[in-house]
Design a protein around this motif. Sequence first.
Motif, short mmCIF file in Angstrom:
data_model
loop_
_atom_site.label_atom_id
_atom_site.label_comp_id
_atom_site.label_asym_id
_atom_site.label_seq_id
_atom_site.Cartn_x
_atom_site.Cartn_y
_atom_site.Cartn_z
N ILE A 133 16.11 15.12 14.22
CA ILE A 133 16.25 16.57 14.00
C ILE A 133 16.08 16.94 12.53
O ILE A 133 15.42 17.93 12.19
CB ILE A 133 17.62 17.06 14.51
N ARG A 134 16.67 16.13 11.65
CA ARG A 134 16.83 16.53 10.24
C ARG A 134 15.86 15.88 9.27
O ARG A 134 15.77 16.31 8.12
CB ARG A 134 18.26 16.21 9.80
N ARG A 135 15.16 14.87 9.70
CA ARG A 135 14.33 14.13 8.73
C ARG A 135 13.25 15.04 8.16
O ARG A 135 12.72 15.94 8.81
CB ARG A 135 13.72 12.90 9.41
N GLY A 136 12.93 14.76 6.89
CA GLY A 136 11.81 15.42 6.25
C GLY A 136 10.69 14.42 6.04
O GLY A 136 10.81 13.25 6.43
N PRO A 137 9.60 14.83 5.40
CA PRO A 137 8.49 13.91 5.16
C PRO A 137 8.90 12.67 4.35
O PRO A 137 8.42 11.56 4.61
CB PRO A 137 7.48 14.76 4.38
N ARG A 138 9.78 12.85 3.36
CA ARG A 138 10.19 11.71 2.53
C ARG A 138 10.98 10.70 3.35
O ARG A 138 10.74 9.49 3.26
CB ARG A 138 11.05 12.21 1.36
N GLU A 139 11.92 11.18 4.17
CA GLU A 139 12.71 10.26 4.98
C GLU A 139 11.83 9.53 6.00
O GLU A 139 11.98 8.33 6.23
CB GLU A 139 13.83 11.01 5.71
N LEU A 140 10.89 10.28 6.61
CA LEU A 140 10.01 9.65 7.59
C LEU A 140 9.15 8.58 6.93
O LEU A 140 8.92 7.51 7.51
CB LEU A 140 9.12 10.71 8.25
N ALA A 141 8.69 8.84 5.73
CA ALA A 141 7.89 7.86 5.00
C ALA A 141 8.70 6.60 4.71
O ALA A 141 8.17 5.48 4.77
CB ALA A 141 7.36 8.46 3.70
N GLY A 142 9.98 6.76 4.40
CA GLY A 142 10.83 5.60 4.15
C GLY A 142 11.02 4.75 5.39
O GLY A 142 10.99 3.51 5.32
N ILE A 143 11.21 5.39 6.53
CA ILE A 143 11.34 4.66 7.80
C ILE A 143 10.05 3.94 8.12
O ILE A 143 10.04 2.77 8.51
CB ILE A 143 11.74 5.61 8.93
N ALA A 144 8.92 4.62 7.93
CA ALA A 144 7.61 4.02 8.21
C ALA A 144 7.35 2.82 7.31
O ALA A 144 6.79 1.80 7.75
CB ALA A 144 6.51 5.06 8.04
N ALA A 145 7.74 2.93 6.04
CA ALA A 145 7.52 1.82 5.10
C ALA A 145 8.30 0.58 5.52
O ALA A 145 7.78 -0.54 5.47
CB ALA A 145 7.91 2.25 3.69
N ALA A 146 9.55 0.78 5.95
CA ALA A 146 10.35 -0.36 6.41
C ALA A 146 9.76 -0.97 7.67
O ALA A 146 9.76 -2.19 7.85
CB ALA A 146 11.79 0.08 6.64
N LEU A 147 9.25 -0.12 8.56
CA LEU A 147 8.61 -0.61 9.78
C LEU A 147 7.38 -1.45 9.43
O LEU A 147 7.19 -2.55 9.98
CB LEU A 147 8.22 0.57 10.66
N ASP A 148 6.55 -0.96 8.52
CA ASP A 148 5.35 -1.70 8.12
C ASP A 148 5.71 -3.02 7.44
O ASP A 148 5.06 -4.04 7.67
CB ASP A 148 4.49 -0.85 7.19
N ASP A 149 6.73 -2.99 6.59
CA ASP A 149 7.14 -4.21 5.90
C ASP A 149 7.60 -5.28 6.89
O ASP A 149 7.30 -6.46 6.73
CB ASP A 149 8.27 -3.91 4.91
N PHE A 150 8.34 -4.86 7.90
CA PHE A 150 8.82 -5.82 8.90
C PHE A 150 7.63 -6.50 9.59
O PHE A 150 7.65 -7.70 9.84
CB PHE A 150 9.69 -5.12 9.93
N ASP A 151 6.61 -5.73 9.89
CA ASP A 151 5.44 -6.28 10.58
C ASP A 151 4.60 -7.14 9.66
O ASP A 151 3.98 -8.12 10.10
CB ASP A 151 4.59 -5.13 11.13
N ARG A 152 4.61 -6.82 8.38
CA ARG A 152 3.73 -7.51 7.42
C ARG A 152 4.33 -8.80 6.89
O ARG A 152 3.62 -9.79 6.71
CB ARG A 152 3.43 -6.55 6.25
N LEU A 153 5.62 -8.82 6.64
CA LEU A 153 6.24 -9.97 5.98
C LEU A 153 6.30 -11.17 6.92
O LEU A 153 6.63 -11.05 8.08
CB LEU A 153 7.66 -9.61 5.51
N GLU A 154 6.00 -12.34 6.36
CA GLU A 154 6.01 -13.56 7.15
C GLU A 154 7.30 -14.35 6.97
O GLU A 154 7.69 -15.12 7.84
CB GLU A 154 4.83 -14.46 6.74
N HIS A 155 7.97 -14.17 5.83
CA HIS A 155 9.16 -14.97 5.51
C HIS A 155 10.35 -14.41 6.27
O HIS A 155 10.71 -13.23 6.13
CB HIS A 155 9.41 -14.91 4.00
N GLU A 156 10.99 -15.22 7.09
CA GLU A 156 12.04 -14.75 7.98
C GLU A 156 13.21 -14.07 7.25
O GLU A 156 13.63 -12.98 7.66
CB GLU A 156 12.55 -15.90 8.85
#
Length: 261
Positions: A133-156
């Motif tokens: 409900i409350r997220r703005g573009p900056r918050e959504l970008a932060g969530i997306a960045a963490a999602l991408d990092d999880f998919d990209r990083l190989e080190h457990e």
Amino acid sequence: MSEDSASAARRQATGALEQAIRPARNRSLGDEVYDALARLIGSGELGSGSRLPSEGELCRLFAVSRPVVRKALTQLREDGMIVSRKGAGSFVSARAAGGPRGLEDPEKQLGTMLQALEFRCSIEPDAAYYAAIRRGPRELAGIAAALDDFDRLEHEPARRRVDMAFHRSIAEAARNDHYARALDVIDYDIEIGITLARHLSQLGQEERRTAIFAEHRAIYLGIEAQDPAAAREAMLRHLEYSRVRVTARGEEILRRVRGGD
């Protein structure tokens, strides 16, 4: 503890550091900082719950750069010897006596992890609801960045840190400080979970990673679409699946500890 007592304890810890270390010079600086702090924690000079000096103070004491100190602190966190609290600093883990440890009392640790997940099931779905409900573009970008990092990083271990960053970014997107603070309350229990996970079989790790990413992505999509009901349901489903995974992993560990095949 009074403010004067806390200040005295910090001065004592700093004094112990000054006596126990020598400036790190030409060898592995991160290892030297890590070893010195681990010795102080293992000997009890830095007791359970003690707050470590700030990064800047550690840089001065060890005569090293801030990246070196951060590397040593990261390793101490991964070994379960310290925990970090946002805005407060790093503290000696409540169960760090004796230095770097393997799996201690696995049955109790499994129970602690499950209790933490039970608590998270009661707060994080609503955090996702309000984030949608409350997220703005900056918050959504932060969530997306963490999602991408999880998919990209190989080190457990790095993925596990990003996993928590993903959940924290959602709590912050809810724009209610209590959600982020609630995660801080169980930060140590999450560190226990990292230690427990390190002792698991590598079998099935990629399958688990793929499943977790898909669950995270479903949460993100609900928040992106500003669909609070979908975000809440996706978060609850993720945490419930996590509880199933933790139970299965814990049973594997208990079987091995007890000598089963």
